[in-house]
Write a protein that holds these residues in place. Structure first.
Motif: not given
Ligand code: LMR
Length: 336
Positions: A26-30, A46-53, A58-63, A253-260
């Motif tokens: 996964p791409v890790v986003v800190r 935390d809400h953003f991270a839970a939604l994205v994850n 499994g392709r990207l994980r926000v920590e 993935l960028r679109t996913l992050l934007e939506e979340c």
């Protein structure tokens, strides 16, 4: 096929087998921030991270790293530009040292009376224009998240203007906030958020300002005897990403992050007021800090005394920007 070629093709086959596995890492986003988890910003991150994850399969994980665990303010902006972290949500006050003082317009005392006024600015063309300014710094501005309206606190009662005189007040790294404290006769001192509780406890500074959610979750009520629920200025955040990282992301993935981010922003701005009300109540109930509500005369005196900050920072922040916000909020510099 000779042995060597076989070995070669075997190696190639192994490599090919390994490649998809590597691609599945996964791409890790800190996402680093400086406040406690149980604050508007902490909860929204935390809400953003839970939604994205949940949606990234499994392709990207926000920590999320809260509470200055990774970087203090002051350090975190540099870490973002270097790519050591990918996402931050610094308060508007923290953009001056980056060379974008325009965001300090949000720090101007008494500039906003309500969240509704703020949203007209942050969610309209002014907000968008400000975010664009970050691109030249290698940063992409994604969203504005609310915290709330700030209160003053000190180790002596703040009953009248004269009570501010001589107080050493911790501020964020904003020249507008420096000007605001000086206009009140106090001595401002820039300190990292994570050092504030210790500095108050040790008497390095006498007081500070923050919305109740930060005041309570940093346990400042344990080291500040008096809080004036003055709501004299706004504190909010810009969620930002490292531009190189952002642009290198696969489009989906960028679109996913934007939506979340849209969803997290809605959530942040829904809970901010309630979290601050709860925190103010918790401060009151603690019995450690005396909470006072300023009467209209004191509020007016604070407004009058700090109004010169608007003029003093006009050239640096931009007269047009300030005026365009006056038009949105109805703030009248002639009648503060
Ligand atoms: C502060 O430094 O006082 C706060 O703005 C920290 C934060 O991010 O809310």
């Amino acid at each position: 096929m000779n042995r060597r070629a076989l070995l070669g093709s075997g190696l190639l086959a192994m490599l090919c087998a390994a490649l998809p596995a590597a691609a599945q890492e996964p791409v890790v986003v800190r996402f680093s921030h400086v406040v406690a988890r149980d604050t508007p910003k902490g909860l929204a991150a935390d809400h953003f991270a839970a939604l994205v994850n949940q949606r990234a399969a499994g392709r990207l994980r926000v920590e999320v790293y809260p509470d200055s665990q990774l970087y203090k303010d002051g350090e975190e902006m540099e870490a973002l530009q270097l790519g050591s972290v990918q996402l931050l949500a610094p308060s508007h006050a923290k953009f001056g040292p980056l060379g974008v003082p325009d965001f300090e317009v949000f720090d101007l005392p008494f500039m906003f009376d309500s969240y509704a006024q703020l949203h007209r600015v942050t969610q309209g063309p002014i907000g968008k224009r400000l975010l664009h300014k970050l691109e030249a710094k290698g940063i992409v501005g994604l969203a504005y998240w609310d915290n709330g309206f700030k209160d003053f606190s000190a180790n002596r009662p703040l009953r009248q203007l004269a009570d501010f005189r001589g107080l050493r007040m911790r501020i964020q790294s904003s020249r507008v906030l420096d000007g605001q404290m000086r206009a009140l006769g106090a001595t401002p001192q820039v300190l990292a958020f994570s050092d504030t509780h210790r500095a108050l406890a040790a008497g390095v500074v006498d007081g500070t300002e923050n919305p109740p959610s930060n005041f309570y979750t940093q346990r400042m009520h344990e080291v500040q005897r008096y809080l004036l629920h003055s709501q004299h200025g706004y504190l909010g955040y810009v969620v930002i990403a490292n531009k190189r990282f952002w642009e290198a992301l696969p489009g989906d993935l960028r679109t996913l992050l934007e939506e979340c981010m849209v969803s997290a922003t809605r959530y942040a701005n829904q809970i901010a007021e309630q979290k601050n009300n709860e925190s103010l109540e918790a401060v009151r109930k603690s019995g450690k800090t005396v909470v006072a509500i300023p009467d209209p005369a004191l509020r007016q005196a604070l407004k009058l005394a700090t109004s010169r900050t608007h003029r003093e920072h006009e050239a640096r922040i931009g007269a047009n920007l300030i005026r365009s916000i006056y038009r949105e909020t109805g703030f009248d510099p002639g009648r503060p």
